[in-house]
Each structure stands twice: as structure tokens, then as C-alpha cells.
Design a protein around this motif. Structure first.
Motif, PDB file in Angstrom:
ATOM      1  N   ALA A   1      -2.017  -9.451   6.180  1.00  0.00           N
ATOM      2  CA  ALA A   1      -1.549 -10.637   5.468  1.00  0.00           C
ATOM      3  C   ALA A   1      -1.264 -11.789   6.417  1.00  0.00           C
ATOM      4  N   GLY A   2      -1.122 -11.515   7.694  1.00  0.00           N
ATOM      5  CA  GLY A   2      -0.905 -12.580   8.666  1.00  0.00           C
ATOM      6  C   GLY A   2       0.551 -12.911   8.925  1.00  0.00           C
ATOM      7  N   HIS A   3       1.478 -12.150   8.363  1.00  0.00           N
ATOM      8  CA  HIS A   3       2.905 -12.372   8.571  1.00  0.00           C
ATOM      9  C   HIS A   3       3.581 -11.006   8.533  1.00  0.00           C
ATOM     10  N   PRO A   4       4.623 -10.786   9.328  1.00  0.00           N
ATOM     11  CA  PRO A   4       5.225  -9.446   9.395  1.00  0.00           C
ATOM     12  C   PRO A   4       5.765  -8.912   8.070  1.00  0.00           C
ATOM     13  N   LEU A   5       6.372  -9.744   7.254  1.00  0.00           N
ATOM     14  CA  LEU A   5       6.972  -9.241   6.019  1.00  0.00           C
ATOM     15  C   LEU A   5       5.920  -8.863   4.968  1.00  0.00           C
ATOM     16  N   PRO A   6       4.941  -9.721   4.649  1.00  0.00           N
ATOM     17  CA  PRO A   6       3.887  -9.265   3.736  1.00  0.00           C
ATOM     18  C   PRO A   6       3.059  -8.111   4.301  1.00  0.00           C
ATOM     19  N   ASP A   7       2.883  -8.078   5.631  1.00  0.00           N
ATOM     20  CA  ASP A   7       2.167  -6.955   6.239  1.00  0.00           C
ATOM     21  C   ASP A   7       2.919  -5.642   6.022  1.00  0.00           C
ATOM     22  N   ALA A   8       4.241  -5.670   6.146  1.00  0.00           N
ATOM     23  CA  ALA A   8       5.046  -4.463   5.924  1.00  0.00           C
ATOM     24  C   ALA A   8       4.978  -4.032   4.464  1.00  0.00           C
ATOM     25  N   LEU A   9       4.994  -4.994   3.552  1.00  0.00           N
ATOM     26  CA  LEU A   9       4.876  -4.674   2.132  1.00  0.00           C
ATOM     27  C   LEU A   9       3.492  -4.096   1.810  1.00  0.00           C
ATOM     28  N   LEU A  10       2.461  -4.663   2.397  1.00  0.00           N
ATOM     29  CA  LEU A  10       1.097  -4.155   2.190  1.00  0.00           C
ATOM     30  C   LEU A  10       0.955  -2.745   2.753  1.00  0.00           C
ATOM     31  N   ALA A  11       1.549  -2.498   3.914  1.00  0.00           N
ATOM     32  CA  ALA A  11       1.510  -1.155   4.503  1.00  0.00           C
ATOM     33  C   ALA A  11       2.273  -0.157   3.629  1.00  0.00           C
ATOM     34  N   ALA A  12       3.382  -0.590   3.050  1.00  0.00           N
ATOM     35  CA  ALA A  12       4.150   0.294   2.163  1.00  0.00           C
ATOM     36  C   ALA A  12       3.343   0.648   0.918  1.00  0.00           C
ATOM     37  N   LEU A  13       2.624  -0.314   0.373  1.00  0.00           N
ATOM     38  CA  LEU A  13       1.779  -0.035  -0.786  1.00  0.00           C
ATOM     39  C   LEU A  13       0.629   0.891  -0.424  1.00  0.00           C
ATOM     40  N   ARG A  14       0.118   0.772   0.781  1.00  0.00           N
ATOM     41  CA  ARG A  14      -0.981   1.650   1.210  1.00  0.00           C
ATOM     42  C   ARG A  14      -0.507   3.086   1.398  1.00  0.00           C
ATOM     43  N   ARG A  15       0.762   3.276   1.727  1.00  0.00           N
ATOM     44  CA  ARG A  15       1.303   4.632   1.893  1.00  0.00           C
ATOM     45  C   ARG A  15       1.524   5.331   0.552  1.00  0.00           C
ATOM     46  N   ARG A  16       1.616   4.595  -0.515  1.00  0.00           N
ATOM     47  CA  ARG A  16       1.878   5.164  -1.842  1.00  0.00           C
ATOM     48  C   ARG A  16       0.563   5.613  -2.487  1.00  0.00           C
ATOM     49  N   THR A  17       0.666   6.629  -3.304  1.00  0.00           N
ATOM     50  CA  THR A  17      -0.529   7.132  -3.981  1.00  0.00           C
ATOM     51  C   THR A  17      -0.708   6.523  -5.367  1.00  0.00           C
ATOM     52  N   ALA A  18       0.333   5.913  -5.907  1.00  0.00           N
ATOM     53  CA  ALA A  18       0.247   5.318  -7.236  1.00  0.00           C
ATOM     54  C   ALA A  18       0.905   3.942  -7.213  1.00  0.00           C
ATOM     55  N   ALA A  19       0.641   3.168  -8.251  1.00  0.00           N
ATOM     56  CA  ALA A  19       1.272   1.856  -8.368  1.00  0.00           C
ATOM     57  C   ALA A  19       2.789   2.025  -8.488  1.00  0.00           C
ATOM     58  N   THR A  20       3.528   1.087  -7.955  1.00  0.00           N
ATOM     59  CA  THR A  20       4.982   1.197  -7.942  1.00  0.00           C
ATOM     60  C   THR A  20       5.626  -0.170  -8.096  1.00  0.00           C
ATOM     61  N   THR A  21       6.902  -0.164  -8.383  1.00  0.00           N
ATOM     62  CA  THR A  21       7.622  -1.421  -8.521  1.00  0.00           C
ATOM     63  C   THR A  21       8.078  -1.917  -7.160  1.00  0.00           C
TER      64      THR A  21
ATOM     65  N   GLY B   1      11.032  -3.007  -6.467  1.00  0.00           N
ATOM     66  CA  GLY B   1      12.375  -2.485  -6.210  1.00  0.00           C
ATOM     67  C   GLY B   1      12.367  -1.109  -5.581  1.00  0.00           C
ATOM     68  N   ILE B   2      11.424  -0.278  -5.980  1.00  0.00           N
ATOM     69  CA  ILE B   2      11.311   1.065  -5.388  1.00  0.00           C
ATOM     70  C   ILE B   2      10.946   0.953  -3.917  1.00  0.00           C
ATOM     71  N   ILE B   3      10.030   0.088  -3.596  1.00  0.00           N
ATOM     72  CA  ILE B   3       9.650  -0.087  -2.193  1.00  0.00           C
ATOM     73  C   ILE B   3      10.823  -0.648  -1.391  1.00  0.00           C
TER      74      ILE B   3
ATOM     75  N   ASP C   1      11.825   2.917   0.513  1.00  0.00           N
ATOM     76  CA  ASP C   1      10.841   3.103   1.581  1.00  0.00           C
ATOM     77  C   ASP C   1      11.514   2.802   2.922  1.00  0.00           C
ATOM     78  N   PRO C   2      11.825   3.837   3.704  1.00  0.00           N
ATOM     79  CA  PRO C   2      12.560   3.603   4.952  1.00  0.00           C
ATOM     80  C   PRO C   2      11.768   2.810   5.986  1.00  0.00           C
ATOM     81  N   VAL C   3      10.456   2.964   6.001  1.00  0.00           N
ATOM     82  CA  VAL C   3       9.643   2.221   6.975  1.00  0.00           C
ATOM     83  C   VAL C   3       9.651   0.733   6.623  1.00  0.00           C
ATOM     84  N   PHE C   4       9.535   0.423   5.341  1.00  0.00           N
ATOM     85  CA  PHE C   4       9.589  -0.977   4.929  1.00  0.00           C
ATOM     86  C   PHE C   4      10.970  -1.573   5.185  1.00  0.00           C
ATOM     87  N   ARG C   5      12.021  -0.821   4.870  1.00  0.00           N
ATOM     88  CA  ARG C   5      13.375  -1.335   5.116  1.00  0.00           C
ATOM     89  C   ARG C   5      13.613  -1.586   6.592  1.00  0.00           C
TER      90      ARG C   5
END
Length: 130
Positions: free
Chosen positions: A64-84, A86-88, A92-96
Motif C-alpha cells: 500500500a506504500g504506507h506502514p499502517l495500510p501495509d499492516a492492515l493488508l498483511a493482516a487480511l492476507r493472514r486470514r482465511t475468510a473475510a473479517t470485520t 474491529g476483529i483485526i 490480531d497481535p501482529v497488527f496491533r
């Protein structure tokens, strides 16, 4: 007057995610990161309001070109299903950890400035009382 003030102040870029952090809600910066991903195309929102990766977002070479959206994108890639979002943000300890690291130094500087301001205010009140 305004032109002189602009010339005197250094032209410092404002990070939009730091500007949004903690303004009204505790997750405004995370919501801004999700909105950026939604607008750029790697994330979509399904009929239940869950975030899901698109074909662009599943490509691990894309960032994404920025640390915060990159962390969110990485968190979504670690998940196997769509999520909210708030759950991330809450489970998600890595995202936090990435979120805390992004805001850590800035919040420490702001806290130190607030302590200095509080001491100066206390000194002014004491002086005024005397």
C-alpha cells in the motif's frame, strides 16, 4: 500576516494516519487505512460489511506504500475468510504491534510535550497565586 507565518514555519508534511489517530474514535486511523485500501482496490467490502481481499490484494508483491495500510493488508492476507475491521484491530497481535510501533515515537514525543506544558501551567498558577 498569514504569509509571514507560513514563511516562518517549516513546511512539514502531515501524515494523514497520525492526524486521524484518536480524534473522535480510537480507530479513526485504522478506518482511514481501510478506506485507502478500499479506494486503491486491494480490498472490498461484502454484503455483511466484512473486509475481503480482491485479486490485487492477494498478490503479496503489492504494498500500500504506507506502514499502517501495509499492516492492515498483511493482516487480511493472514486470514482465511473475510473479517470485520474491529476483529483485526482488537484480536490480531501482529497488527496491533505494527499499529503501536507506528504511533509509538510520536505519542512519546507528544506525552513529553504535554508534561512540559503541564509543568509550565502549574508554575504559572503558582506564580499567580503568590
Amino acid at each position: 500576516m498569514r504569509d509571514r507565518l507560513r514563511a516562518w514555519l517549516p513546511a512539514a508534511p502531515v501524515d494523514p494516519y497520525r492526524a486521524a489517530a484518536g480524534r473522535w474514535l480510537t480507530e479513526d486511523d485504522i478506518q482511514a487505512a481501510a478506506a485507502r485500501l478500499l479506494l486503491d482496490g486491494p480490498v472490498t467490502i461484502n454484503h455483511r460489511g466484512n473486509l475481503a481481499l480482491t485479486g490485487i490484494g492477494a498478490d503479496v508483491a503489492r504494498t500500500a506504500g504506507h506502514p499502517l495500510p501495509d499492516a492492515l493488508l498483511a493482516a487480511l492476507r493472514r486470514r482465511t475468510a473475510a473479517t470485520t475491521l474491529g476483529i483485526i484491530a482488537s484480536r490480531d497481535p501482529v497488527f496491533r504491534a505494527a499499529h503501536a510501533e507506528f504511533h509509538g515515537a510520536f505519542r512519546a514525543r507528544r506525552a513529553a510535550a504535554a508534561r512540559g506544558c503541564l509543568a509550565a501551567t502549574g508554575l504559572l498558577l503558582l506564580t499567580g497565586e503568590l
